[in-house]
Each structure stands twice: as structure tokens, then as C-alpha cells.
Scaffold this active site. Structure first.
Site, PDB file in Angstrom:
ATOM      1  N   SER A 191       1.410   5.443  -2.895  1.00  0.00           N
ATOM      2  CA  SER A 191       2.367   6.405  -3.439  1.00  0.00           C
ATOM      3  C   SER A 191       3.584   5.665  -3.993  1.00  0.00           C
ATOM      4  O   SER A 191       3.839   4.507  -3.680  1.00  0.00           O
ATOM      5  CB  SER A 191       2.767   7.422  -2.381  1.00  0.00           C
ATOM      6  OG  SER A 191       3.461   6.790  -1.334  1.00  0.00           O
ATOM      7  N   ASN A 192       4.345   6.356  -4.808  1.00  0.00           N
ATOM      8  CA  ASN A 192       5.493   5.748  -5.481  1.00  0.00           C
ATOM      9  C   ASN A 192       6.562   5.323  -4.472  1.00  0.00           C
ATOM     10  O   ASN A 192       6.708   5.925  -3.411  1.00  0.00           O
ATOM     11  CB  ASN A 192       6.077   6.762  -6.476  1.00  0.00           C
ATOM     12  CG  ASN A 192       7.170   6.154  -7.335  1.00  0.00           C
ATOM     13  OD1 ASN A 192       8.340   6.173  -6.985  1.00  0.00           O
ATOM     14  ND2 ASN A 192       6.778   5.559  -8.452  1.00  0.00           N
TER      15      ASN A 192
END
Lengths: 508, 508
Positions: A191-192
């Protein structure tokens, strides 16, 4: 500056922007400056007397433009595409001209209500579950946040406060501090970075769980992590899933994650910052099954929907959770129409008090471009990525690291990672195209994203020529014989297919 | 939309904005719509095919403008002034045209470096302690945040993490959860709602300590609260002081708060959202003594410095605390020049990852307007508030509730609060001027703030006529005889003084 000087100055600036965007291919995508370059070009204090706007315009070319990374250039293949578009630029200008701040309905009813209407337009355009819409019966609703970072933080904070309230009721023997000290959240290691940051800001640890070999977070892994935490006495509050990870544009398995979040009473948020816009194309929805499971969802209009930064759409199935978590009222903020369902006070839905009239630019973009052209722009960018992918696949020196996803191709030179690193350094130095590195399953790779205001087939050819040419030089210098150059062979063939399929002139 | 259509559309929009701002007095300051008005005027889905921009422009007048509260009107006297200005509008348009996102230096060196330079310009312009400046030797620095809400939240979060780190070192016997559960913060009961909200978001209780009768937070009260908390085993982390409270524009006593925060090792932040800009006028600094004590400071350029929303300047004496608190790195965000002091990666200084090129509009405004005119604009607004104050003081029906401060006059009808409430309701219904209510020492009052793009003496006269006229009607209807109308007597006299003192034509 009087109003007539403004008319002249603004027209000159319109021409500057138009010329810039029209001729953006003439500029190297990356700047050539060294850190600190600008400090030498400017005085050290505010000028005492006004200067002519003409001199400022000259300085924009002299001082600013040499330090601009040209995100709107079709030679920009880094990160993810960031939109601007002609109608969006006009919308932003009108917004700044109106100069309103929409923290409550009375502050400008149009600001709030246009957002309510447009979030329904967008929700239907993306075929989201009706329970997300403002026009639904229940407490669902949509709001424009600045960025995915803020949407994710808002979801984490709302989930945190909801859980604390529930636990206080269910476990009166626990103090609030004890409850807060046991909270824990989940996301994938793909995920970011803003997900991890949201955890830091919210003071809620986020477990970055290992994704599978395709970059997807799987149900089994999530459940194992949850069970281990529950056994340790912790309290899971939220899972942040991703549609379109930053590294490889992978998709978490919502049909697996959803039932598990439901089972353990965990908020499920989907960050679809880049890929979410593709939901407007029915044929692209299959990788994004299971949205129904989500409690909240965000995607960035400033990535793939031609609205300039910042503009992130966020929906919640129960927007009351935000109001309960963030609501602070003062007499100076009260007004006669408070609590009307068509006129929410959006300040309770977000981090800051003040908010810009972002809905205006969205409205102008959606109307002047239209649904069909927005879909076709996304399809065009994906086709261009397929074209690039075919070049890579046909060249024995390279390998595709993970399957092309949406407009992203992840690839590398075969062999040691140092080769790919050197190649990327060389390409970055030359500043003709801009790609960034990432890793996947331990391998260093380059990310080629189709981006820019109006990318064309010729831009993909340009990029591939640059990459192939620099690879040849690099491999020659390392004494490995270059493979056959496949560019010419493929280009003619593929380009024909692409041109017939899309209406490029509509997308300008 | 092609580039030539853009030129036409944008020019038309420039004229729309110019005409709007030039003739803004012709519009009622408040809209006449009811909640839900806009839903009836728009279709329910995104149009499939593009529409002409000319039709969209027509709809802006038909659909949007009836729902706009005209913040730039000089008849807007609510909240605090919110800036737009002609050069700022141009700056915003160029920024959206460049379409860059400045989360790290390499993303556009000009975006980061211009901000570094301008924050020093502004810090010197406001005569801030040199240790706040980017160009200072130490770890101090300035950054542009979106709004005061975000600046305050950033300060609270940084203070929280700094304290947690320190406590973990000093008290290895305590768990991190125990430490976090004992944190507590301070502000006055007059501080903006966003301070309390920052506490909710950060999960750190904020004690809203009673201000003195002048609305100022005093040292003695703060120390008593701190001591009580320490005795209860709590850990104080930050005090958020205010220069220019929302209710009455009161100033907390920094010379008292500073030594106490130092004594108890508490972060001291100053929120000077509105009043801070006045530091650029040497004669207005006296109410803002003691900034040297602060660890961080924010003021809004979008309030009194002619830069359109959103644009909040924030400085810290030790910016490393932010990087330590918020830093999350990923390989795809790394670049060759990381860690250069003239090229900070500002993403670590703020809540979201993405950031707009706000420095550009600031630069354009400061250069085309110049320091002298910015000072004179602030002085003019204060003079206009003095003019209004004199009207109030000369009218026996009214009383000044707290002394005029900067451009704000707080006043009420003598007698029961219901009179003031009725008067304000009546005035709001008529939509000619817009003021909001607040309370001070238990009394309901009206706040008259000088605001709008280019307020003039005649606007103050217009407002006073409206207020005096409606008061007369109200008091007649409640059978109390109106006092003598003092408007004519005072206006001529005062107006002469004002005109000679300022150069209005420069401020247009």
C-alpha cells in the site's frame, strides 16, 4: 493592480499556459538544476514597491521554468498520471476569483450542494453501491477531500473513534487510554506510504501484511494477522485495502477481505487512488470486484479523471461516523439551516475547517468533456501501455516483472539489478523521459506509466527508442551483446490497431 | 477541448471574474436560496457527450451564482476577511496549468525552493525571530500549509511524538500506550474550534482554559492547569496560544505563557491566523510581544495578505521534529538530492503526501503588490474599523463589548441579548450586509469585520446605515425610543482623515 490590469495580466497568463501545454514536448521532462539553484536568482526580501506583472511573467520563464518537472508532458512516466485539463484550469481560476470558503452550507450553498450532486454523479458513473450515494436513503454520502492521504487518514480516524465508543460501551471496566493503547490496523506491504503515515498520525499501529506474489493482500493472511492480534489482547479497527498499488498496480482481493472484516467487525476502506477511475469503464470493473464489502472508498480525480490536483473523491456508507468523530461546534459557526440532509456541513467530514470550492472544476470538466470521452481517455492510456508492453515482451534483453495493469508496465533488464539501476540512472540523467524505480518480489524494476495531458502513440515510440537505445549502450559497455531491436517491426502493426479504436481528436 | 477553445474559454472566464469582482456591490452579500435549491437545477448523471463551454458559463450565472455567499464583497463582515486578489487569481491559474505535484524536491525543484525562499521573505517581513527562518543556521524553517487547522494539527502531532520519544527514554518502565494515555494539551476557551478538533484528531485531550475578561489566556491560569494535571500523573505536551481570537480578536499573553511552557518543557504554538499578518506593520507589533517564546507559529496569507485560500504560513524552530514524527519513506519516493538543506522534502512537514505549488501565487502577489501596499491595506482596514467603532460609540443605543482589535468591532444593542439576536436576524434576512454572532463574557454580540476585496469608507457608511436603520425599526417596534442618529455628524469628519492617510488607488 486594477481590474483592467488584471484582464491583461490574466490573458497573458492564459496564453502562457496554452503555449506551455501545447509545446510541452519541446522541454526536457526533468529539470537540469542543482539544489539551491533558485536561491541565487531571487532577492532576499519582499520588494517594497510593486513590480510590473510583465516582469514577473518574464521571471517565470527565467526562474521558475528551469526548475519545473513537466508532469503534464507525455514523456512523464513516473509515479502515476496527474491530471490537468483545459476546462479544469478554467474552473480553478473561477474558484479563486469567487474567493469563497465553504466550511458550512451558509458560507456558499452552491459550494456544498454542487458537491453533493456531483458526488452522486461520480458514484453512479463508477457504478458504486447505491448505499454510498448522498441520494440514498441511509447515512451514506460522498465528499471531496484534497488527496488520498487525507481520505485514508479520515477513514482511520473515524474507525478509531467508532471503535473507542463501542468498546467503552461494551467494556465499561476498561479506561479510554487502555482501549486506545490496544488499537491496531491492517494494510498490505504494497500500500502507499500515506497509509503507514496515517497510522503514525492517528497513533494507531498499522500492520503492513505481506501481499502475495501478485502484490495482492489475501484474506487468509489478513485473518492470521487479526487472530494473532486478538490473541494478544489487541483491538483491530480498520483494514485499508488497495485497488491499484503504487508499485505494480495490484488489486487486493476484496471478496476475501470483505467477509473477514465483517466477521471481526473491522472497518474496510479501499484506496483506489489511481485505478478507481477505471470503474467508469464497464469492461475494466472485473479486477475491482467486491466494493460492496467496503465501508469507505476513495479515488483521485486528479489522477485519471482530468481534474487538476487536488481533488480526491471519497464515499462512506455511514457518514455519520465522521460527524460523530470530528464534530466541534461554535456559536460563530452556527446557521439557520443546520442539519438539512441536502446541505451537510462538510467541515465535519474532513481534517481542516476551511475548504475550497473544488466541485466547480469537477463540474466544468465533467460537462465539457463528457462521460464517453473520459472513458475513452482511460482506454487510450491503457492501450498505449499495452503497446509499450508489447515492445518490452518482444525484446529479449528485458523482462516484464509483473503483468501490465491499467496504464502501468513494470519491467527490467534481465540479470543483476545493478543493470536496471544503471539504465534508469542513465535515462534520468538524459532527462528525455522520466520513470521511477520500485521493487517487486525482491527485484529492482522500472515503472513505465502512461501519463501527461495528451499522450500519443508517437510518445510511446519515443520512450521506447530512448530506453532501447540506452540499454544498447549500457549492455555494449558491459560487453553483453544486444538483442535484436524489435521496435520498427512492432510499431507499424500496433499503431494501426490503436488509431482505429480511438477518437484521439475528441480527447485533446 | 483543444488549446484554442481553451484560450477562448479562459478569456471569457477572466472577463467573468473581472466583471464579478468589479461589480460585486451590486449583489446581495448573502444568497436567497433554500437548502436543496441546486438539486432541482441539475440533471442526475454525468452528461454522456461534451457540452459547449458557453453553456457551462451560462449555467454558472443561472445555477451557481444564486447560491454564492459573496466573501469578496465589502459588505461581508462575517468571520474574518478571506483574501483573493487579482494577481493571486492569475497565480492560481498558472499553478493549475503547470499541473505539478511538489511532494519532493525532484518533483519540481522550483516548487520546493521558491517556498523555502518565500518563507524567509515572509518571516523577515513579519520580523519573526531569525531562528524560525530557513536561512538560519539551526533546524528552523517555514512551510506553507493549507490552513491554520492543518498547521495546528501538525504542531500538536509533532509535540505529541516528541514527548512520547522523550518519555520512552526517560521512563523505560512505562509502555508507549501508558505514555500516550497520559498526554494532555492546553489552549484558551477563546481559541478557534480547529484547536479542539486537533485534539480530537490527535487523540490528545485539550483543556480549554478560561481566558481573562479581555479574552486573553494568562500565565497564572495556565500554570494552575498544568500543575493540577501533573499532580494527577498526566503529561503536558503543548499549549496552543492565539494572536487574534475568533470571537473578539484577543491576544494571549505570550510573555506570561512563554516562561511557563519553558519551565514545564511544553511546546508553545501560536495561532495568529488573522492577526499575524499585521506583524508586517511595526506599529502593530506591540500586542504580539513574546513570539520569541514560541516553538511554532502560523498565520494565514489568505486572511490579510491578499493571497487566495488556501495558504497558511507556518514556521518552526525545529523542523526536524516534523520529519521525525511524520517521515515514511519508500523507494519510489527516493531521489538523488535527498537531505539537502535548501531542498527539503516538504512532504515530511505536512499531513498529506501531495502538495500544490502554492508558493507561486504568493510570489506573484508579493511582487506585484509590494510590501508597502500590503502594509497599507492592513492599515486601511483597521482605520475603517475605527471609523465603524466611532459610529457605535457615538450611538447611545449600542455598546462596544470588547475593545476594537485590528479590523474587528464587537458590539451589541444595550439591554437584553434577545434585542441583539433579533437585530442580527433581521439584518441577515435583508442580505445587504453579513455579520455573525459571538458571545463575550456571557453577552451575545455582533462581530463587524472589515473585509472584501477593496473595502472603502462608503462601505462602512452603507453598513452603519443598515444597522442603524434596522435598529431604529426594531426598537420602535419594541417601543423603545431611538437615540439620535450620529452618522452624518461623524462621517464627514472621519472620512477626511482617512483619505489623506492612505493611498487607496494603490490598493485596488
Amino acid at each position: 493592480m486594477d481590474v483592467n490590469q488584471f484582464r491583461e495580466f490574466a490573458r497573458s497568463a492564459v496564453d502562457f499556459v496554452a503555449d506551455y501545454l501545447e509545446n510541452i514536448r519541446d522541454r526536457p521532462v526533468l529539470p537540469s538544476v542543482e539544489p539551491g539553484y533558485l536561491h541565487k536568482l531571487l532577492p532576499e526580501v519582499v520588494p517594497e514597491q510593486p513590480e510590473q506583472w510583465q516582469d514577473v511573467m518574464k521571471d517565470i520563464e527565467r526562474v521558475i521554468m528551469p526548475g519545473i518537472t513537466n508532469w503534464q508532458s507525455p514523456n512523464f512516466h513516473a509515479y502515476y498520471p496527474t491530471a490537468t485539463s483545459f476546462p479544469s484550469i478554467v474552473g480553478e481560476m473561477i474558484t479563486s476569483g469567487l474567493g469563497i470558503i465553504g466550511f458550512s452550507w451558509i458560507c456558499s450553498p452552491a459550494c456544498t450542494e454542487l458537491e453533493v450532486v456531483l458526488m452522486d454523479w461520480l458514484g453512479k458513473f463508477l457504478d458504486l453501491p447505491p448505499s454510498f450515494l448522498n441520494c440514498s436513503e441511509g447515512p451514506g454520502g460522498g465528499v471531496i477531500q484534497g488527496s488520498a492521504s487525507e481520505a485514508i487518514l479520515v477513514a482511520v480516524l473515524a474507525a478509531r473513534e467508532q471503535t473507542v465508543r463501542r468498546m467503552k460501551l461494551d467494556h465499561p471496566e476498561m479506561t479510554e487510554s487502555e482501549i486506545r493503547g490496544k488499537l491496531v490496523s491492517y494494510s498490505s506491504d504494497q500500500s502507499n506510504s500515506c497509509v503507514e503515515k496515517a497510522g503514525l498520525l492517528a497513533a494507531v499501529p498499522i500492520r503492513l501484511i505481506k501481499a502475495d506474489e501478485n502484490g495482492s493482500l489475501r484474506g487468509e493472511t489478513l485473518e492470521a494477522a487479526i487472530l494473532a492480534d486478538i490473541q494478544s489482547g489487541l483491538i483491530p479497527i480498520i483494514c485499508i485495502a488497495t485497488f491499484g498499488t503504487t508499485g505494480t498496480c495490484a488489486f487486493d482481493k476484496m471478496d476475501e477481505l470483505g467477509p473477514i472484516c465483517k466477521k471481526y467487525n473491522i472497518w474496510l476502506h479501499i484506496d483506489a487512488a489511481y485505478a478507481g477511475a477505471a470503474l467508469c469503464c464497464p469492461e475494466l470493473r472485473s479486477s475491482m470486484n467486491g466494493i460492496d464489502w467496503a465501508d469507505s472508498f476513495n479515488f483521485n480525480l486528479h489522477k485519471w479523471m482530468m481534474v487538476n490536483f487536488d481533488c480526491c473523491a471519497m464515499w462512506l456508507k455511514n457518514a455519520d461516523t465522521l460527524v460523530e468523530a470530528f464534530s466541534v461546534d461554535r456559536i460563530y459557526l452556527s446557521h439557520q439551516f443546520q442539519g438539512e440532509s441536502k446541505a451537510p456541513d462538510y467541515r465535519h467530514w474532513q481534517i481542516p475547517l476551511g475548504r475550497r470550492f473544488r466541485a466547480l472544476k469537477v463540474w466544468i470538466v465533467l460537462r465539457t468533456i463528457g462521460a464517453e470521452n473520459i472513458r475513452n481517455n482511460i482506454r487510450k492510456q491503457i492501450k498505449l501501455a499495452e503497446m509499450f508492453e508489447n515492445y518490452v515482451r518482444a525484446d529479449d534483453r528485458f523482462e516484464i516483472v509483473s503483468a501490465r495493469s491499467m496504464g502501468l508496465v513494470c519491467f527490467r533488464l534481465k540479470g543483476d539489478c545493478s543493470l536496471t539501476r544503471q539504465l534508469l540512472e542513465k535515462i534520468t540523467e538524459r532527462k528525455k523521459i522520466y520513470m521511477i524505480q520500485a521493487t517487486c518480489n525482491g527485484k529492482l524494476m522500472m515503472r513505465f506509466v502512461v501519463a501527461g495531458l495528451d499522450p500519443k502513440e508517437s510518445d510511446v515510440v519515443f520512450a521506447w527508442n530512448e530506453i532501447a537505445g540506452e540499454s544498447r549502450k549500457l549492455l555494449e559497455s558491459t560487453k553483453i551483446a544486444p538483442a535484436e531491436d524489435v521496435l520498427t517491426k512492432l510499431t507499424n502493426n500496433f499503431a494501426t490497431t490503436l488509431t482505429t479504436a480511438f477518437h484521439e481528436e475528441k480527447l485533446k
